[in-house]
Motif scaffolding. Structure first.
Motif, PDB file in Angstrom:
ATOM      1  N   ALA B  21       0.808  -1.227   0.000  1.00 27.41           N
ATOM      2  CA  ALA B  21       0.000   0.000   0.000  1.00 27.41           C
ATOM      3  C   ALA B  21       0.844   1.282   0.000  1.00 27.41           C
ATOM      4  O   ALA B  21       0.613   2.177  -0.823  1.00 27.41           O
ATOM      5  N   PRO B  22       1.843   1.405   0.887  1.00 29.55           N
ATOM      6  CA  PRO B  22       2.622   2.660   0.880  1.00 29.55           C
ATOM      7  C   PRO B  22       3.382   2.858  -0.437  1.00 29.55           C
ATOM      8  O   PRO B  22       3.440   3.970  -0.962  1.00 29.55           O
ATOM      9  N   HIS B  23       3.932   1.784  -0.943  1.00 32.39           N
ATOM     10  CA  HIS B  23       4.622   1.853  -2.234  1.00 32.39           C
ATOM     11  C   HIS B  23       3.673   2.330  -3.331  1.00 32.39           C
ATOM     12  O   HIS B  23       4.024   3.195  -4.159  1.00 32.39           O
ATOM     13  N   VAL B  24       2.474   1.751  -3.350  1.00 35.40           N
ATOM     14  CA  VAL B  24       1.512   2.124  -4.389  1.00 35.40           C
ATOM     15  C   VAL B  24       1.105   3.595  -4.249  1.00 35.40           C
ATOM     16  O   VAL B  24       0.973   4.316  -5.236  1.00 35.40           O
ATOM     17  N   ASP B  49      -4.313   8.773  -1.740  1.00 31.68           N
ATOM     18  CA  ASP B  49      -4.449   8.086  -0.461  1.00 31.68           C
ATOM     19  C   ASP B  49      -5.584   7.060  -0.516  1.00 31.68           C
ATOM     20  O   ASP B  49      -5.379   5.883  -0.223  1.00 31.68           O
ATOM     21  N   ILE B  50      -6.770   7.501  -0.912  1.00 28.81           N
ATOM     22  CA  ILE B  50      -7.897   6.563  -0.863  1.00 28.81           C
ATOM     23  C   ILE B  50      -7.742   5.468  -1.917  1.00 28.81           C
ATOM     24  O   ILE B  50      -8.107   4.308  -1.677  1.00 28.81           O
ATOM     25  N   THR B  51      -7.181   5.804  -3.083  1.00 27.89           N
ATOM     26  CA  THR B  51      -7.014   4.780  -4.118  1.00 27.89           C
ATOM     27  C   THR B  51      -6.018   3.723  -3.665  1.00 27.89           C
ATOM     28  O   THR B  51      -6.255   2.520  -3.819  1.00 27.89           O
ATOM     29  N   ALA B  52      -4.907   4.157  -3.094  1.00 29.33           N
ATOM     30  CA  ALA B  52      -3.893   3.196  -2.650  1.00 29.33           C
ATOM     31  C   ALA B  52      -4.450   2.293  -1.552  1.00 29.33           C
ATOM     32  O   ALA B  52      -4.269   1.070  -1.592  1.00 29.33           O
ATOM     33  N   HIS B  53      -5.149   2.877  -0.590  1.00 26.83           N
ATOM     34  CA  HIS B  53      -5.658   2.061   0.511  1.00 26.83           C
ATOM     35  C   HIS B  53      -6.841   1.212   0.085  1.00 26.83           C
ATOM     36  O   HIS B  53      -7.029   0.105   0.587  1.00 26.83           O
TER      37      HIS B  53
END
Lengths: 314, 314
Positions: B21-24, B49-53
């Motif tokens: 997630a953080p990488h993305v 933020d919302i897309t990655a999570h």
């Protein structure tokens, strides 16, 4: 007399014709009895006639069942275009958008399940037959091309409603969709029973051939249908290449015809060169690639044949 | 406080999250530097933020490169929707139609080559990566679902422009396209690296599961985004299920929320039953089918997770 392209060097004819043409014509008439897509009896007969004879040149070696599918799909697109796109679509683009949305309801994989009006039911019928015949990938590819054809009609309706002033480059880019040639090309594999590998499909000569045939189909149609479309729209310039090219070049329509005829001849030469290359006995091409090139040759021939046919006569 | 669905029985959580997630999220920020799809820095960070999570819950077991593709594609759709569809699309549906047409220019097989603005270039970038990773059939299926998502935006813009009065049945049919869940489902195979056979894909429990997850995604989104959308449109009812259902049933929005919450709970139970069936140790399902069911489970979970997230908070 405006100049039409002379394509006899590249596509000399006579073009092979399927022996199933009369059968397909009778089947189209029967199909339209089941699915009343066209009100006027005269228009119905005329469309069955030209579709059967056109498709018999598009896929002269297809078996009867395959040819029926190709014929039904092409007739469906033409009838839908006549009934709900073109002038009707330009009058009410939102209605066209809604009507096509009804074909896109999520259903089976790649399925366009239709809806309940005759157009929806007829589309569901022909696609179910295509699906039984096609490999899954071929079927998704076919419905994807069909989606683009329908999107092309939506685009055309909006441009028409907005006055029809588009750049030639934009028109040229969308024309292979609106003339349905991409959908016809996508039917070739399931109808003729061959399968390209990804590398074969991506090969540059194949791509160039598809591009040349796509352009040729649209431009020939624009030239051949110009007077008919002009009459239909009460003497206004139709939304097609001659008027757009004339506007962009500041010339008259006669001069635009000259230019487009030359463009057609050039594309026909490009197509012929690729067909020769891909079907040469000593070519490195696979059998499937050669079959595909022959399919594109006959698809092009069917559009060339249309130049002389009554539906498009001046 | 309006009732939101209680889905804890069917989707109890906590939901697995990808370690990438953080990488993305960092990669999304970088991608948007290359392709400036979003002007406001604050909006950009929030969407990354919302897309990655979200995507980290959609495909918790995906590798980093696959997750990046899924994230970029979903972010692209959301950003395109925000920038050019929704209100903007309703103001000028023809401009939206033209903009999407630029993505459909005939190019490589199944390719949507884009055009030259940042949205076109970004789409071309993510699709090129998807294409390298996907089997040809998977890629055509993905771009076909993407076409439907884009068509859904066109449909929505026209309905909005026309006043937004559509029948609930029509809205429900198009909602899986406009919420992009069908495109997310189509990314699962190439991103997670499994392939369904045609029979597996057509199996009734699989179809029912996809249908339940498709409905659930749209309805959850409509409930969770209701207040946000209402504020954005100056206090008017958003074009979403609560208002349409209230109009059709002659009830108020609170009552519509009740009904939709119950509908969501029912669809979640349907989805859970199919997931249990398809992943049971003694099930006749193939490994691919079980993997697909698990993918749909996590796709559903990501939408369930969204209920509580800030972007959609009242």
């Amino acid at each position: 007399m405006r100049r039409l392209p002379d394509l006899t060097d590249s596509f000399p004819g006579p073009f092979p014709v399927s022996p199933h043409a009369p059968h397909v014509q009778a089947q189209l008439e029967e199909w339209l009895t089941r699915y009343p897509l066209i009100g006027s009896e005269r228009a119905r007969h005329a469309l069955c006639d030209i579709t059967a004879h056109g498709i018999a040149r598009t896929f002269p070696t297809a078996d009867a069942a395959g040819l029926e599918i190709a014929a039904d799909l092409l007739l469906w697109l033409t009838a839908f275009d006549d009934a709900h796109a073109e002038q009707e679509g330009a009058r009410d683009p939102a209605a066209l958008v809604r009507r096509i949305a009804a074909f896109l309801r999520p259903g089976a994989d790649g399925e366009l399940p239709g809806g309940t009006d005759p157009f929806g039911a007829a589309l569901a019928d022909v696609l179910a037959r295509a699906r039984r015949r096609a490999a899954p990938e071929q079927y998704v590819r076919l419905t994807s091309a069909l989606r683009d054809s329908l999107y092309g009609l939506v685009w055309e309706a909006h441009e028409l409603a907005g006055g029809g002033r588009v750049e030639v480059a934009d028109y040229r880019a969308m024309r292979p969709h609106t003339v349905f040639v991409r959908t016809v090309v996508a039917t070739a594999e399931p109808v003729l029973g061959y399968t390209l590998t990804p590398d074969e499909r991506d090969a540059r000569p194949v791509r160039e051939l598809e591009s040349a045939v796509g352009d040729l189909a649209g431009w020939i149609n624009d030239l051949a249908s110009y007077e008919r479309e002009r009459k239909r729209s009460g003497g206004r310039d139709p939304f097609s290449l001659p008027a757009l090219l004339a506007a962009e070049h500041g010339c008259d329509v006669d001069k635009a015809f000259e230019m487009i005829a030359a463009m057609c001849e050039e594309e026909a030469r490009r197509a012929r060169a690729r067909i020769t290359e891909l079907t040469a006995p000593d070519s490195a091409s696979s059998t499937a690639t050669a079959t595909h090139a022959r399919a594109l040759e006959s698809i092009a021939a069917s559009y060339v044949w249309h130049i002389g046919h009554g539906r498009y006569g001046g």
